[in-house]
Design a protein around this motif. Structure first.
Motif, short mmCIF file in Angstrom:
data_model
loop_
_atom_site.label_atom_id
_atom_site.label_comp_id
_atom_site.label_asym_id
_atom_site.label_seq_id
_atom_site.Cartn_x
_atom_site.Cartn_y
_atom_site.Cartn_z
N GLY A 190 11.87 83.47 36.03
CA GLY A 190 11.54 82.35 36.88
C GLY A 190 10.04 82.19 37.08
O GLY A 190 9.26 83.13 36.88
N ASN A 191 9.65 81.01 37.51
CA ASN A 191 8.24 80.75 37.78
C ASN A 191 8.09 79.46 38.57
O ASN A 191 8.92 78.55 38.48
CB ASN A 191 7.41 80.68 36.48
CG ASN A 191 8.19 80.09 35.32
OD1 ASN A 191 8.49 78.90 35.33
ND2 ASN A 191 8.55 80.93 34.35
N VAL A 192 7.02 79.41 39.35
CA VAL A 192 6.66 78.26 40.18
C VAL A 192 5.21 77.90 39.85
O VAL A 192 4.37 78.79 39.65
CB VAL A 192 6.77 78.59 41.68
CG1 VAL A 192 6.35 77.39 42.54
CG2 VAL A 192 8.17 79.04 42.04
N SER A 193 4.95 76.59 39.80
CA SER A 193 3.56 76.15 39.64
C SER A 193 3.29 74.98 40.56
O SER A 193 4.22 74.32 41.05
CB SER A 193 3.29 75.73 38.19
OG SER A 193 3.92 74.49 37.91
N ALA A 194 2.00 74.74 40.78
CA ALA A 194 1.57 73.59 41.57
C ALA A 194 0.37 72.96 40.90
O ALA A 194 -0.53 73.66 40.40
CB ALA A 194 1.19 74.02 42.99
#
Ligand SMILES: O=C(CO)[C@@H](O)[C@@H](O)COP(=O)(O)O
Length: 225
Positions: free
Chosen positions: A36-40
């Motif tokens: 998983g991963n999150v970016s902004a």
């Protein structure tokens, strides 16, 4: 690329936010190990903040988040960016309204992705958040723009902020990273509920008129304004 003090201040704040949002993936049991991963997106800049690749969630903090340009080139930070950076970057390049991107392998949503089957809009919560069936994107191998292109082309034809990439798992988008995380949490919840419902029979359809009415209310009236 040299980051000015003003951009660095924004980036540092965003690194803390993105690190904290990774905690929502584990808290909601959407990921195991380092998946998983999150970016902004960095507002007003062709930059994004994203998770470093393969780093334990226990070790994710603002200081370990990395900054890349929108072609995945490392601009700020010590660690190698997520292996999904190209996909996140492609979304930011082609969907200017998107401020956050999330990828998980959450169990039920990924099971629907394994079958290449859209999640039908048979719950009011699906109509609320996704505005219709949750679509499936094409099978794509990691390593170039294929996943990102599949995400964008699929989402362009839907009101959904989530797409089930075939044989891979869900990607979700939002106006900011927190909205994208919310969509990731909700796609797993409805994937599980519809899966369970189908064990005992055929879920009942909701009319398009009702779906539209539910979506409009939830997107524009629900909550505090
Ligand atoms: O799904 C993939 C690649 O597409 C996983 O490797 C991903 O969930 C985690 O990769 P990163 O640790 O972000 O590099």
């Amino acid at each position: 690329m040299v980051l000015t003090t003003a951009i660095l201040d924004t980036v540092d704040e965003l690194r803390q936010t993105v690190a904290a949002l990774h905690g929502e993936l584990t808290r909601n049991e959407l990921v195991i190990w380092t998946a998983g991963n999150v970016s902004a997106r960095v507002p007003g800049q062709d930059l994004m903040v994203i998770k470093p690749s393969g780093v334990s969630y226990d070790n994710l903090a603002g200081e370990t988040m990395v900054v890349t340009d929108l072609f995945g080139n490392l601009v700020h930070g010590e660690l190698a960016p997520s292996s999904d950076t190209a996909a996140h970057a492609y979304v930011y390049r082609h969907m200017p309204e998107v401020g956050g991107v999330v990828h998980t392998h959450s169990t039920y949503a990924t099971a629907w992705a394994a079958r290449g089957e859209p999640i039908p809009c048979v719950l009011t919560m699906i109509a609320d958040e996704f505005g219709g069936d949750i679509p499936v994107g094409p099978f794509a191998i990691i390593g170039d723009d294929s996943i990102g292109r599949g995400i964008v082309e699929t989402l362009r034809g839907s009101r959904s902020p989530a797409v089930l990439m075939q044989n891979h798992g869900p990607f979700s988008v939002g106006k900011d990273a927190r909205s994208a995380v919310k969509a990731a949490v909700m796609v797993e919840d409805v994937a599980r509920t519809v899966h369970i419902a189908r064990q005992l029979g055929a879920p009942l359809a909701i009319s398009q008129q009702d779906i539209d009415q539910l979506h409009q209310r939830y997107q524009n009236v629900y909550g505090q304004h």
